[in-house]
Structure formats: C-alpha cells, structure tokens
Design a protein around this motif. Structure first.
Motif, PDB file in Angstrom:
ATOM      1  N   GLN A 244       0.819  -1.213   0.000  1.00 19.23           N
ATOM      2  CA  GLN A 244       0.000   0.000   0.000  1.00 19.23           C
ATOM      3  C   GLN A 244       0.858   1.270   0.000  1.00 19.23           C
ATOM      4  OE1 GLN A 244      -3.499  -0.350   0.568  1.00 19.23           O
ATOM      5  NE2 GLN A 244      -3.906   1.798   0.309  1.00 19.23           N
ATOM      6  N   GLU A 245       0.468   2.216  -0.816  1.00 22.30           N
ATOM      7  CA  GLU A 245       1.112   3.515  -0.835  1.00 22.30           C
ATOM      8  C   GLU A 245       0.079   4.563  -0.450  1.00 22.30           C
ATOM      9  OE1 GLU A 245       3.087   4.405  -4.471  1.00 22.30           O
ATOM     10  OE2 GLU A 245       4.140   2.494  -4.526  1.00 22.30           O
ATOM     11  N   ALA A 246       0.545   5.702  -0.007  1.00 24.07           N
ATOM     12  CA  ALA A 246      -0.359   6.778   0.434  1.00 24.07           C
ATOM     13  C   ALA A 246      -1.283   7.228  -0.691  1.00 24.07           C
ATOM     14  CB  ALA A 246       0.443   7.954   0.964  1.00 24.07           C
ATOM     15  N   ASP A 247      -0.799   7.164  -1.950  1.00 25.19           N
ATOM     16  CA  ASP A 247      -1.619   7.602  -3.081  1.00 25.19           C
ATOM     17  C   ASP A 247      -2.874   6.748  -3.215  1.00 25.19           C
ATOM     18  OD1 ASP A 247       0.203   9.565  -3.650  1.00 25.19           O
ATOM     19  OD2 ASP A 247       1.228   8.409  -5.211  1.00 25.19           O
ATOM     20  N   SER A 248      -2.749   5.443  -3.005  1.00 24.17           N
ATOM     21  CA  SER A 248      -3.917   4.578  -3.148  1.00 24.17           C
ATOM     22  C   SER A 248      -4.914   4.817  -2.016  1.00 24.17           C
ATOM     23  CB  SER A 248      -3.512   3.113  -3.228  1.00 24.17           C
ATOM     24  OG  SER A 248      -2.855   2.724  -2.057  1.00 24.17           O
ATOM     25  N   ASP A 249      -4.440   5.189  -0.818  1.00 16.46           N
ATOM     26  CA  ASP A 249      -5.352   5.557   0.267  1.00 16.46           C
ATOM     27  C   ASP A 249      -6.142   6.808  -0.117  1.00 16.46           C
ATOM     28  OD1 ASP A 249      -4.887   3.491   2.007  1.00 16.46           O
ATOM     29  OD2 ASP A 249      -3.444   4.584   3.246  1.00 16.46           O
ATOM     30  N   ALA A 250      -5.467   7.782  -0.698  1.00 14.26           N
ATOM     31  CA  ALA A 250      -6.140   9.008  -1.122  1.00 14.26           C
ATOM     32  C   ALA A 250      -7.206   8.707  -2.171  1.00 14.26           C
ATOM     33  CB  ALA A 250      -5.122  10.015  -1.650  1.00 14.26           C
ATOM     34  N   VAL A 251      -6.908   7.779  -3.069  1.00 14.60           N
ATOM     35  CA  VAL A 251      -7.878   7.394  -4.093  1.00 14.60           C
ATOM     36  C   VAL A 251      -9.085   6.719  -3.443  1.00 14.60           C
ATOM     37  CG1 VAL A 251      -8.256   5.855  -6.069  1.00 14.60           C
ATOM     38  CG2 VAL A 251      -6.167   7.229  -5.935  1.00 14.60           C
ATOM     39  N   LYS A 252      -8.825   5.838  -2.477  1.00 18.54           N
ATOM     40  CA  LYS A 252      -9.922   5.161  -1.779  1.00 18.54           C
ATOM     41  C   LYS A 252     -10.789   6.161  -1.027  1.00 18.54           C
ATOM     42  CE  LYS A 252      -7.625   0.720  -1.326  1.00 18.54           C
ATOM     43  NZ  LYS A 252      -7.090  -0.293  -0.433  1.00 18.54           N
ATOM     44  N   VAL A 253     -10.177   7.155  -0.413  1.00 14.04           N
ATOM     45  CA  VAL A 253     -10.933   8.190   0.296  1.00 14.04           C
ATOM     46  C   VAL A 253     -11.790   8.966  -0.694  1.00 14.04           C
ATOM     47  CG1 VAL A 253     -10.724  10.368   1.577  1.00 14.04           C
ATOM     48  CG2 VAL A 253      -9.358   8.392   2.247  1.00 14.04           C
ATOM     49  N   GLN A 254     -11.249   9.278  -1.859  1.00 12.35           N
ATOM     50  CA  GLN A 254     -12.026   9.985  -2.883  1.00 12.35           C
ATOM     51  C   GLN A 254     -13.247   9.164  -3.289  1.00 12.35           C
ATOM     52  OE1 GLN A 254      -9.270  10.784  -6.040  1.00 12.35           O
ATOM     53  NE2 GLN A 254      -8.539  12.696  -5.108  1.00 12.35           N
ATOM     54  N   GLU A 255     -13.061   7.855  -3.447  1.00 11.46           N
ATOM     55  CA  GLU A 255     -14.180   6.980  -3.815  1.00 11.46           C
ATOM     56  C   GLU A 255     -15.245   6.976  -2.726  1.00 11.46           C
ATOM     57  OE1 GLU A 255     -12.284   3.241  -4.517  1.00 11.46           O
ATOM     58  OE2 GLU A 255     -11.397   3.889  -6.421  1.00 11.46           O
ATOM     59  N   ILE A 256     -14.828   6.908  -1.474  1.00 15.71           N
ATOM     60  CA  ILE A 256     -15.781   6.922  -0.350  1.00 15.71           C
ATOM     61  C   ILE A 256     -16.539   8.236  -0.315  1.00 15.71           C
ATOM     62  CG2 ILE A 256     -15.961   6.931   2.172  1.00 15.71           C
ATOM     63  CD1 ILE A 256     -13.504   4.980   2.130  1.00 15.71           C
ATOM     64  N   LEU A 257     -15.822   9.341  -0.513  1.00 16.09           N
ATOM     65  CA  LEU A 257     -16.471  10.650  -0.502  1.00 16.09           C
ATOM     66  C   LEU A 257     -17.464  10.793  -1.644  1.00 16.09           C
ATOM     67  CD1 LEU A 257     -13.525  13.011   0.497  1.00 16.09           C
ATOM     68  CD2 LEU A 257     -15.365  12.136   1.934  1.00 16.09           C
ATOM     69  N   GLU A 258     -17.186  10.185  -2.796  1.00 17.25           N
ATOM     70  CA  GLU A 258     -18.130  10.218  -3.921  1.00 17.25           C
ATOM     71  C   GLU A 258     -19.410   9.483  -3.557  1.00 17.25           C
ATOM     72  OE1 GLU A 258     -16.198   8.719  -7.407  1.00 17.25           O
ATOM     73  OE2 GLU A 258     -14.708  10.339  -7.401  1.00 17.25           O
ATOM     74  N   VAL A 259     -19.277   8.320  -2.869  1.00 17.17           N
ATOM     75  CA  VAL A 259     -20.457   7.565  -2.443  1.00 17.17           C
ATOM     76  C   VAL A 259     -21.276   8.394  -1.458  1.00 17.17           C
ATOM     77  CG1 VAL A 259     -21.225   5.529  -1.154  1.00 17.17           C
ATOM     78  CG2 VAL A 259     -19.414   5.313  -2.854  1.00 17.17           C
ATOM     79  N   VAL A 260     -20.592   9.087  -0.564  1.00 15.11           N
ATOM     80  CA  VAL A 260     -21.254   9.902   0.457  1.00 15.11           C
ATOM     81  C   VAL A 260     -21.836  11.171  -0.152  1.00 15.11           C
ATOM     82  CG1 VAL A 260     -20.817  11.244   2.561  1.00 15.11           C
ATOM     83  CG2 VAL A 260     -19.852   8.979   2.332  1.00 15.11           C
ATOM     84  N   GLY A 261     -21.272  11.610  -1.270  1.00 15.46           N
ATOM     85  CA  GLY A 261     -21.766  12.807  -1.932  1.00 15.46           C
ATOM     86  C   GLY A 261     -20.997  14.053  -1.543  1.00 15.46           C
TER      87      GLY A 261
END
Length: 181
Positions: free
Chosen positions: A54-71
């Motif tokens: 795992q790299e920090a960049d992939s965590d940031a991408v996962k957070v972006q995906e979660i935020l998109e689901v949340v709106g």
C-alpha cells in the motif's frame, strides 16, 4: 497551644488543596477545549482494506471513492494517513483532516443515511480523544455485561447516547465519568 497551631496549619493545607483542585479542573477543561478544537476537522474512516504494498496515493484514491459515495467533494480533504502500526491481516483506521468542521459534519451525517452495503462495510465517525473513546468503550462493555446477567433476562438494556447513560428498563445503572487525560 501546639494543638491550635496544628489545626490552623491543617486548615491552611485544606484551603491550598481546594485551590489546587480548582486550578487543575480549570486547566483540564482548557486542555479538553484545545484538544477538541484540534480534532474538530478530523474524520476517522474504518474498514478500508489495506494492501501489503500500500502507498499513500492509493489511500487518497480510496478516500475519494468513499467521498463520492457519500456525496462530498474530495477538495474538502487536507490530508490522509493511516493510524497505528501496520500488522498483517489487519486494516488500520484512516485519519482524514477535512478543511472545515462543517465539511466533516456534513460527511458524517451523509454517511449515517447510507446503508452498510452502499459503503461496502466502511464506517465513518468524528475523531475523539482516547479518553473519550475509552469511556464509550466502558459504557458499552457495561451494557454487554448487564445483558449477560441472569437477573436481567427479559430486561431492556440500552445505552442512551445523548445522556451518555446505560439504562435497564429506563433506570440509570451507569453513566458517563469524565476522565482526566
């Protein structure tokens, strides 16, 4: 004469102790306000899978995906990092620093309205001081222990989140205890 001197000294020590207790309580309240202000923009995300490479960049991408689901917009995020030490077969929580407290609150409220399936088992909550988390853990442990007791079979055991109390058939059996840092 010596007895009166000792009594006077004892009273003076009691007054000093009382004053010091007041100073400590005041300082504690101040430190709690400072800590709450520092954590006011923080969001904790749990249940996000962590890869071995795992790299920090992939965590940031996962957070972006979660935020998109949340709106929510990903621009509200100032930083993303994993908490704790890395262990195999364990997903560490993520600490997200949002740009404002209002944005953090909007994200948490929006997540509450979504089902576990929509969030893929990911949980979002506001950051809290370890002593606050420990006290919540203690209250829920009391609830769990009360549910196991034979005399409580058929009784309604619950935690009132607003009043911070454990109730048995609407009678308080335990409540929040402020703990020092």
């Amino acid at each position: 004469m010596q007895m009166q001197t000792l009594k006077k000294e004892n009273e003076e020590l009691k007054e000093q102790l009382k004053h010091q207790g007041s100073v400590i309580r005041h300082h504690q309240a101040f430190m709690e306000r400072v800590d709450a202000k520092e954590r006011s923009c923080n969001l904790i995300i749990m249940g996000v899978k962590e890869n071995d490479d795992q790299e920090a960049d992939s965590d940031a991408v996962k957070v972006q995906e979660i935020l998109e689901v949340v709106g929510a917009q990903s621009t509200v995020v100032k930083s993303v990092r994993r908490m704790g030490t890395k262990e195999s077969n364990k997903n560490r929580a993520m600490l997200i620093e949002c740009s404002t407290t209002e944005e953090r609150n909007r994200i948490v409220e929006a997540a509450r309205g979504l089902s576990a399936e929509q969030l893929s088992g990911v949980r979002l909550k506001k950051d809290a001081h370890p002593s606050v988390r420990a006290e919540w853990r203690r209250l829920f442990q009391v609830k769990k222990e009360e549910e196991k007791k034979a005399e409580n079979v058929g009784a309604r055991i619950r935690v009132d989140l607003r009043k911070r109390q454990v109730l048995r058939n609407d009678q308080v059996i335990d409540s929040w205890c402020n703990q020092l840092f």
